[in-house]
Design a protein around this motif. Structure first.
Motif, short mmCIF file in Angstrom:
data_model
loop_
_atom_site.label_atom_id
_atom_site.label_comp_id
_atom_site.label_asym_id
_atom_site.label_seq_id
_atom_site.Cartn_x
_atom_site.Cartn_y
_atom_site.Cartn_z
N ASN A 149 53.66 67.50 18.43
CA ASN A 149 52.43 68.33 19.04
C ASN A 149 51.33 67.36 18.78
OD1 ASN A 149 52.01 68.28 15.85
ND2 ASN A 149 50.64 70.07 16.16
N LYS A 150 51.20 66.34 18.32
CA LYS A 150 50.57 65.04 18.52
C LYS A 150 50.92 63.76 18.80
CE LYS A 150 50.45 65.43 13.47
NZ LYS A 150 50.98 66.71 13.37
N PHE A 151 50.11 62.99 19.27
CA PHE A 151 50.52 61.62 19.44
C PHE A 151 49.35 60.72 19.04
CE2 PHE A 151 49.11 61.99 23.84
CZ PHE A 151 48.76 60.90 24.14
N ALA A 152 49.79 59.29 19.06
CA ALA A 152 48.76 58.20 18.85
C ALA A 152 49.18 57.08 19.60
CB ALA A 152 48.36 57.74 17.30
N LEU A 153 48.35 56.31 20.23
CA LEU A 153 49.00 55.02 21.42
C LEU A 153 47.86 54.09 21.29
CD1 LEU A 153 50.91 54.52 23.65
CD2 LEU A 153 49.38 55.46 25.16
N PHE A 154 48.26 52.82 21.31
CA PHE A 154 47.55 51.81 21.33
C PHE A 154 48.15 50.79 22.41
CE2 PHE A 154 46.28 47.73 20.36
CZ PHE A 154 44.80 47.56 20.44
N ASN A 155 47.43 49.87 23.15
CA ASN A 155 47.77 49.11 24.17
C ASN A 155 47.08 48.18 24.27
OD1 ASN A 155 48.19 52.12 26.03
ND2 ASN A 155 50.12 50.80 25.72
N ALA A 156 47.49 46.86 24.24
CA ALA A 156 46.48 45.62 24.39
C ALA A 156 47.10 44.77 25.45
CB ALA A 156 46.28 45.00 23.15
N GLU A 157 46.35 44.19 26.32
CA GLU A 157 46.80 43.25 27.58
C GLU A 157 45.93 42.28 27.87
OE1 GLU A 157 49.09 46.55 30.49
OE2 GLU A 157 47.09 45.93 30.93
N TYR A 158 46.54 41.13 27.71
CA TYR A 158 45.61 39.85 28.27
C TYR A 158 45.96 39.24 29.34
CZ TYR A 158 43.17 35.58 27.18
OH TYR A 158 42.27 34.52 27.18
N TYR A 159 44.98 39.41 30.23
CA TYR A 159 45.41 39.31 31.80
C TYR A 159 44.73 37.86 32.30
CZ TYR A 159 44.66 44.44 31.85
OH TYR A 159 44.69 45.65 31.77
N PHE A 160 45.77 37.19 33.13
CA PHE A 160 45.46 36.11 33.79
C PHE A 160 45.43 36.48 35.32
CE2 PHE A 160 48.00 35.34 29.79
CZ PHE A 160 47.16 34.44 29.32
N ASP A 161 44.28 35.96 36.01
CA ASP A 161 44.45 36.27 37.31
C ASP A 161 44.74 35.13 38.08
OD1 ASP A 161 43.21 38.71 37.28
OD2 ASP A 161 41.11 37.96 37.39
N VAL A 162 46.14 35.04 38.72
CA VAL A 162 46.65 34.04 39.18
C VAL A 162 46.15 33.40 40.48
CG1 VAL A 162 49.01 32.82 39.67
CG2 VAL A 162 48.89 34.45 37.79
N PHE A 163 46.42 34.25 41.38
CA PHE A 163 45.64 33.83 42.65
C PHE A 163 45.89 35.32 43.61
CE2 PHE A 163 50.13 32.94 43.41
CZ PHE A 163 50.54 33.62 44.44
N GLY A 164 44.94 35.60 44.31
CA GLY A 164 44.56 36.69 45.21
C GLY A 164 44.88 37.68 44.37
N PRO A 165 45.93 38.68 44.70
CA PRO A 165 45.84 39.95 43.93
C PRO A 165 46.96 39.81 42.74
CG PRO A 165 47.41 40.14 46.09
CD PRO A 165 46.44 38.79 45.94
N VAL A 166 47.55 38.68 42.73
CA VAL A 166 48.68 38.50 41.57
C VAL A 166 48.08 38.20 40.27
CG1 VAL A 166 50.45 37.01 40.86
CG2 VAL A 166 50.16 37.41 43.39
N ARG A 167 48.56 38.95 39.06
CA ARG A 167 48.04 38.91 37.91
C ARG A 167 49.07 39.04 36.80
NH1 ARG A 167 43.56 43.29 35.71
NH2 ARG A 167 42.07 41.30 36.37
N ALA A 168 49.03 37.89 35.95
CA ALA A 168 49.98 37.62 34.98
C ALA A 168 49.33 38.29 33.67
CB ALA A 168 50.34 36.33 34.75
N LEU A 169 50.41 38.88 32.66
CA LEU A 169 49.49 39.62 31.55
C LEU A 169 50.60 39.54 30.46
CD1 LEU A 169 50.88 42.49 31.08
CD2 LEU A 169 49.56 42.97 33.15
N LEU A 170 50.04 39.46 29.33
CA LEU A 170 50.86 39.65 27.85
C LEU A 170 50.25 41.03 27.12
CD1 LEU A 170 50.17 35.83 26.35
CD2 LEU A 170 52.22 36.86 27.71
N TYR A 191 37.44 46.68 28.56
CA TYR A 191 37.82 45.44 29.20
C TYR A 191 36.76 44.29 28.63
CZ TYR A 191 41.01 48.38 31.98
OH TYR A 191 41.88 48.79 32.53
N VAL A 192 37.36 43.28 28.22
CA VAL A 192 36.58 42.06 27.62
C VAL A 192 36.85 40.93 28.52
CG1 VAL A 192 35.70 40.70 25.82
CG2 VAL A 192 36.36 43.32 25.29
N PRO A 193 35.81 40.26 29.26
CA PRO A 193 35.93 38.98 29.76
C PRO A 193 36.15 37.99 29.09
CG PRO A 193 34.00 39.93 30.59
CD PRO A 193 34.45 40.93 29.66
N VAL A 194 36.92 37.27 29.03
CA VAL A 194 37.38 36.00 28.22
C VAL A 194 36.93 34.54 28.90
CG1 VAL A 194 38.92 34.69 26.72
CG2 VAL A 194 39.06 37.17 27.02
N ARG A 195 37.38 34.53 30.13
CA ARG A 195 36.97 33.41 30.91
C ARG A 195 36.98 33.74 32.47
NH1 ARG A 195 40.00 28.25 28.37
NH2 ARG A 195 39.00 28.29 26.58
#
Length: 179
Positions: A122-143, A60-64
């Motif tokens: 018998n094997k797998f590879a997986l990659f995920n990337a998410e860009y988070y925007f904290d909207v307000f309180g516990p609400v978070r939007a993401l791409l 996790y890398v903070p952006v702003r």
């Protein structure tokens, strides 16, 4: 891949975890690296013998102030040994669903036979990337960007075979105190 009859498994699963993630519910900074090695059968007994290493890294890398980038990479393998020649279907890898490759049904990504039946890998590879925007309180939007694939024995990893999914989502995280 005949999966008929009863099976008994005896297994041990040691884990090694390094974790500096700042929050389990709304992470913004830190990393978590996990190495797992499941060992089943052999001297432990049971009717199925296999080993199953798994590596996962999350960053996790903070952006702003209210934005961060989260990335996850995971790879795993399962191999039978001893008298186990074929892995049971329930131990094979299938990807898909909201915790792996969103937009694809659960267990829908992986090798299939000529009649379209899922074989699992018998094997797998997986990659995920998410860009988070904290909207307000516990609400978070993401791409998000998700990619992954499961492979048969002898089939090499290839990024060309990955199933890819992109999109946007909102999350309302609820944190409650346990009684």
């Amino acid at each position: 891949y005949g999966d008929f009859g009863k099976r008994r498994e005896s297994r041990i699963t040691p884990n090694l975890v390094y974790n500096t993630v700042d929050s389990p519910f709304t992470p913004r900074a830190g990393m978590r690296h996990t190495a797992t090695f499941m060992f089943a059968g052999g001297p432990l007994g049971g009717t199925v013998s296999y080993y199953r290493p798994n590596l996962e890294s999350i960053l996790y890398v903070p952006v702003r102030r209210k934005m961060s980038l989260g990335m996850r990479a995971e790879a795993a393998l399962i191999e039978p040994f001893g008298s186990t020649q074929v892995l049971p279907l329930y131990q094979r890898y299938f990807l898909g669903g909201e915790t792996q490759v969103r937009g694809y049904p659960i267990r829908s990504i992986g090798p299939i036979d000529s009649q379209g039946r899922a074989l699992g890998g018998n094997k797998f590879a997986l990659f995920n990337a998410e860009y988070y925007f904290d909207v307000f309180g516990p609400v978070r939007a993401l791409l998000f960007f998700d990619a992954g694939q499961a492979y048969l024995e002898g089939q090499p990893f290839s990024f060309d075979d990955f199933r890819i999914s992109t999109g946007a989502a909102t999350l309302a995280l609820e944190v409650t105190d346990a009684v």
